[in-house]
Design an enzyme around this catalytic site. Structure first.
Site, PDB file in Angstrom:
ATOM      1  N   ARG A 104       0.826  -1.198   0.000  1.00 46.46           N
ATOM      2  CA  ARG A 104       0.000   0.000   0.000  1.00 46.46           C
ATOM      3  C   ARG A 104       0.864   1.253   0.000  1.00 46.46           C
ATOM      4  O   ARG A 104       1.789   1.390   0.796  1.00 46.46           O
ATOM      5  CB  ARG A 104      -0.919   0.023   1.226  1.00 46.46           C
ATOM      6  CG  ARG A 104      -1.946   1.140   1.190  1.00 46.46           C
ATOM      7  CD  ARG A 104      -2.959   1.028   2.286  1.00 46.46           C
ATOM      8  NE  ARG A 104      -2.390   1.384   3.577  1.00 46.46           N
ATOM      9  CZ  ARG A 104      -3.107   1.678   4.649  1.00 46.46           C
ATOM     10  NH1 ARG A 104      -4.430   1.601   4.594  1.00 46.46           N
ATOM     11  NH2 ARG A 104      -2.534   1.991   5.785  1.00 46.46           N
ATOM     12  N   THR A 108      -1.247   7.609  -1.163  1.00 42.60           N
ATOM     13  CA  THR A 108      -2.504   7.434  -1.905  1.00 42.60           C
ATOM     14  C   THR A 108      -3.394   6.366  -1.291  1.00 42.60           C
ATOM     15  O   THR A 108      -4.588   6.305  -1.595  1.00 42.60           O
ATOM     16  CB  THR A 108      -2.216   7.043  -3.362  1.00 42.60           C
ATOM     17  OG1 THR A 108      -1.618   5.738  -3.392  1.00 42.60           O
ATOM     18  CG2 THR A 108      -1.275   8.045  -4.018  1.00 42.60           C
ATOM     19  N   ASP A 200      -4.163 -10.733  11.752  1.00 45.58           N
ATOM     20  CA  ASP A 200      -3.256 -10.557  10.613  1.00 45.58           C
ATOM     21  C   ASP A 200      -2.845 -11.938  10.117  1.00 45.58           C
ATOM     22  O   ASP A 200      -2.025 -12.618  10.736  1.00 45.58           O
ATOM     23  CB  ASP A 200      -2.023  -9.752  11.028  1.00 45.58           C
ATOM     24  CG  ASP A 200      -1.157  -9.368   9.833  1.00 45.58           C
ATOM     25  OD1 ASP A 200      -0.799 -10.275   9.048  1.00 45.58           O
ATOM     26  OD2 ASP A 200      -0.836  -8.185   9.687  1.00 45.58           O
ATOM     27  N   ASP A 203       0.992 -12.617   9.438  1.00 44.33           N
ATOM     28  CA  ASP A 203       1.756 -12.767  10.678  1.00 44.33           C
ATOM     29  C   ASP A 203       1.493 -14.118  11.327  1.00 44.33           C
ATOM     30  O   ASP A 203       2.408 -14.786  11.826  1.00 44.33           O
ATOM     31  CB  ASP A 203       1.406 -11.651  11.667  1.00 44.33           C
ATOM     32  CG  ASP A 203       2.087 -10.336  11.318  1.00 44.33           C
ATOM     33  OD1 ASP A 203       3.021 -10.361  10.497  1.00 44.33           O
ATOM     34  OD2 ASP A 203       1.690  -9.306  11.874  1.00 44.33           O
TER      35      ASP A 203
END
Length: 209
Positions: A104, A108, A200, A203
């Site tokens: 990411r 933006t 997550d 993870d």
């Protein structure tokens, strides 16, 4: 042609989902169960693969039957998507594997490509994009866009848990893509995590939490 949305509803699936949802599940059990879920999902997601007629000789007689016709490519979205590959390959060992890495952009907030590698047969193959979490849908939609730019025409998405935001994003941008999810969850929280979700997934798969 409009793609379909399939949400699995099966006792084995909900049982295994309970294992990976549990915060005390260790890395080994989490990773193995994610792979098992992908294996179960692949059975249904491959139902409409193209087949060809073949003639074989059994120990008793000659038999006409069908076998899969055409190439299959699995494309995990790095890194969590890697956890689903082995489970699918146990069912389809001839499948080739490509990779899409997206990160990411903090300015933006849009996913940007940092790595891509695909087999040469991508344009003729049935392509399974795999990523356990369909949250905002941005990464999945971007990965599909990249695959289409490379010539892929028959694309199927397989995830484990998703929410309406992600589902609507993918269906809005890629209405021709079938979506398979083990479960549809309630919502995204303020941090963009799926609720109740799995936490997550990357993870938990790789022990980096």
């Amino acid at each position: 042609m409009s793609g379909k949305l399939v949400i699995f509803n099966h006792p084995l699936m909900t049982h295994k989902l309970a294992i990976i949802r549990n915060e005390v599940t260790n890395t080994k059990d989490f990773r193995e169960t994610v792979s098992e879920i992908a294996n179960l999902m692949a059975y249904e997601a491959t139902r409409n693969l193209p087949v060809k007629e073949v003639e074989i000789k059994t120990p008793i007689a000659v038999s006409k039957t069908t076998m899969i016709d055409g190439d299959i490519v699995i494309v995990p979205i790095l890194r969590a998507g890697l956890g689903m590959v082995e489970g699918i390959q146990r069912l389809i060992p001839q499948a080739k594997v490509g990779y899409v890495g997206l990160a990411r952009n903090e300015e933006t907030l849009e996913p940007e490509l940092y790595y891509a590698k695909f087999p040469t047969n991508i344009s003729e193959a049935t392509v399974f994009v795999v990523d356990p979490m369909l949250a905002t849908g941005g990464s999945c939609a971007k990965a599909i866009e990249i695959l289409k730019e490379k010539g892929a025409k028959n694309i199927i998405y397989m995830g484990i848990v998703g929410v309406d935001e992600g589902i609507n994003k993918v269906r809005g941008e890629h209405p021709d893509v079938d979506i398979f999810l083990a479960a549809k969850d309630e919502k995204l929280n303020e941090k963009g995590y799926i609720v109740p979700g799995l936490g997550d997934c990357g993870d938990r798969l790789f022990g980096t939490k």
